[in-house]
Design a protein around this motif. Structure first.
Motif, short mmCIF file in Angstrom:
data_model
loop_
_atom_site.label_atom_id
_atom_site.label_comp_id
_atom_site.label_asym_id
_atom_site.label_seq_id
_atom_site.Cartn_x
_atom_site.Cartn_y
_atom_site.Cartn_z
N THR A 122 -19.16 1.15 3.49
CA THR A 122 -19.69 2.15 2.57
C THR A 122 -18.73 2.28 1.39
O THR A 122 -17.56 1.85 1.46
N GLU A 123 -19.21 2.85 0.31
CA GLU A 123 -18.34 3.07 -0.85
C GLU A 123 -17.13 3.92 -0.46
O GLU A 123 -16.01 3.66 -0.87
N LYS A 124 -17.36 4.93 0.37
CA LYS A 124 -16.27 5.81 0.81
C LYS A 124 -15.24 5.03 1.62
O LYS A 124 -14.03 5.21 1.45
N GLN A 125 -15.70 4.16 2.51
CA GLN A 125 -14.77 3.37 3.32
C GLN A 125 -13.94 2.44 2.45
O GLN A 125 -12.71 2.37 2.60
N LEU A 126 -14.60 1.73 1.54
CA LEU A 126 -13.88 0.77 0.70
C LEU A 126 -12.91 1.48 -0.24
O LEU A 126 -11.78 1.03 -0.44
N THR A 127 -13.34 2.61 -0.79
CA THR A 127 -12.46 3.38 -1.67
C THR A 127 -11.21 3.87 -0.94
O THR A 127 -10.10 3.80 -1.46
N SER A 128 -11.39 4.35 0.29
CA SER A 128 -10.25 4.84 1.06
C SER A 128 -9.31 3.70 1.44
O SER A 128 -8.09 3.87 1.45
N LEU B 212 -19.36 -12.28 8.99
CA LEU B 212 -19.36 -12.04 7.55
C LEU B 212 -20.77 -11.81 7.01
O LEU B 212 -20.95 -11.09 6.03
N LYS B 213 -21.78 -12.40 7.64
CA LYS B 213 -23.16 -12.16 7.21
C LYS B 213 -23.51 -10.68 7.35
O LYS B 213 -24.33 -10.15 6.60
N LYS B 214 -22.91 -10.02 8.33
CA LYS B 214 -23.24 -8.62 8.62
C LYS B 214 -22.22 -7.64 8.04
O LYS B 214 -22.33 -6.43 8.26
N PHE B 215 -21.23 -8.16 7.30
CA PHE B 215 -20.14 -7.32 6.81
C PHE B 215 -20.61 -6.35 5.73
O PHE B 215 -21.12 -6.75 4.70
N LYS B 216 -20.44 -5.08 6.01
CA LYS B 216 -20.73 -4.03 5.04
C LYS B 216 -19.71 -2.91 5.20
O LYS B 216 -19.32 -2.58 6.31
N LEU C 53 -16.95 -4.55 13.07
CA LEU C 53 -17.07 -5.59 12.06
C LEU C 53 -16.91 -6.99 12.64
O LEU C 53 -17.51 -7.95 12.14
N ALA C 54 -16.08 -7.11 13.68
CA ALA C 54 -15.83 -8.42 14.30
C ALA C 54 -15.93 -8.28 15.81
O ALA C 54 -14.92 -8.36 16.52
#
Length: 215
Positions: free
Chosen positions: A87-93, A81-85, A124-125
């Protein structure tokens, strides 16, 4: 100088989005005070207007916030979770997939999105020993208690991590709360993590009150 051509209407978020959809369908001009990230950017071809005078203040960042003791409870998850990011495009999709799946079917949306983004879970994990290693996290079997308030980006991130953590051998609980009770629960250790802290402004009061117990 736009008063004669445009009218500002105060409304709920759902009404604002309904007006946005209706105006686009009718090909009529419309301006909405929409935050970002938001699924509407994936559904429509929207343009972000400049704010050269800073009328809306400085931009904020969306942070993952956990109880201070969580790293001891589940160090492998805390490291992820410390490294969780995203992009705006990924989150929007991801938000769009969950919107399309419908209320109550958030995990269907997450699974559909993950199929379109192969390899993202391993990024991510990451597993111990890489892809050829064990399929569970180092502290698998632990329960991760997640809280969220019903904002689209919070829903998306929370259900994404529920899916990934259960896939990695963890147990999860997910609770929807208003921001006040959510931050209180985090500070008291009743909740482990939430994914939608808007700082430094929107949630400043909660952060100032509880920051000694949060990270």
């Amino acid at each position: 100088g736009l008063e004669g051509e445009y009218k500002v209407v105060s409304s709920s978020t759902s009404s604002m989005l309904a007006e946005l959809n209706a105006s686009i369908k009718k090909k009529e001009p419309v301006v909405v005070t929409l935050w970002s990230p938001h699924w509407a950017y994936g559904k429509h071809d929207l343009k972000k207007l400049e704010d050269p005078k800073g009328a809306w203040g400085k931009g904020e960042e969306v942070h993952t916030v956990a109880h201070n003791g969580f790293a001891k409870k589940a160090p492998a998850v805390a490291d992820w979770l410390k490294k969780f990011k995203l992009t705006e495009k990924q989150l929007t999709s991801l938000e769009n997939e969950i919107q399309d799946a419908g209320q109550g079917k958030e995990q269907d949306g997450v699974r559909s999105w993950l199929k379109k983004n192969p390899g993202l879970v391993d990024t991510l994990a990451p597993l111990p020993g890489g892809a050829g290693g064990t399929q569970e996290g180092k502290d698998a079997g632990k329960t991760v208690n997640m809280g969220y308030f019903p904002w689209d980006e919070a829903i998306a991130s929370t259900y994404l991590w529920q899916n990934m953590l259960e896939d990695r051998g963890y147990k999860t609980t997910v609770k929807q709360l208003d921001p006040g009770p959510l931050y209180t629960g985090l500070a008291q250790g009743q909740l482990d993590v939430q994914f939608d802290s808007w700082l430094p402004t929107t949630h400043k009061d909660y952060w100032d009150r509880y920051k000694d117990d949060l990270t």
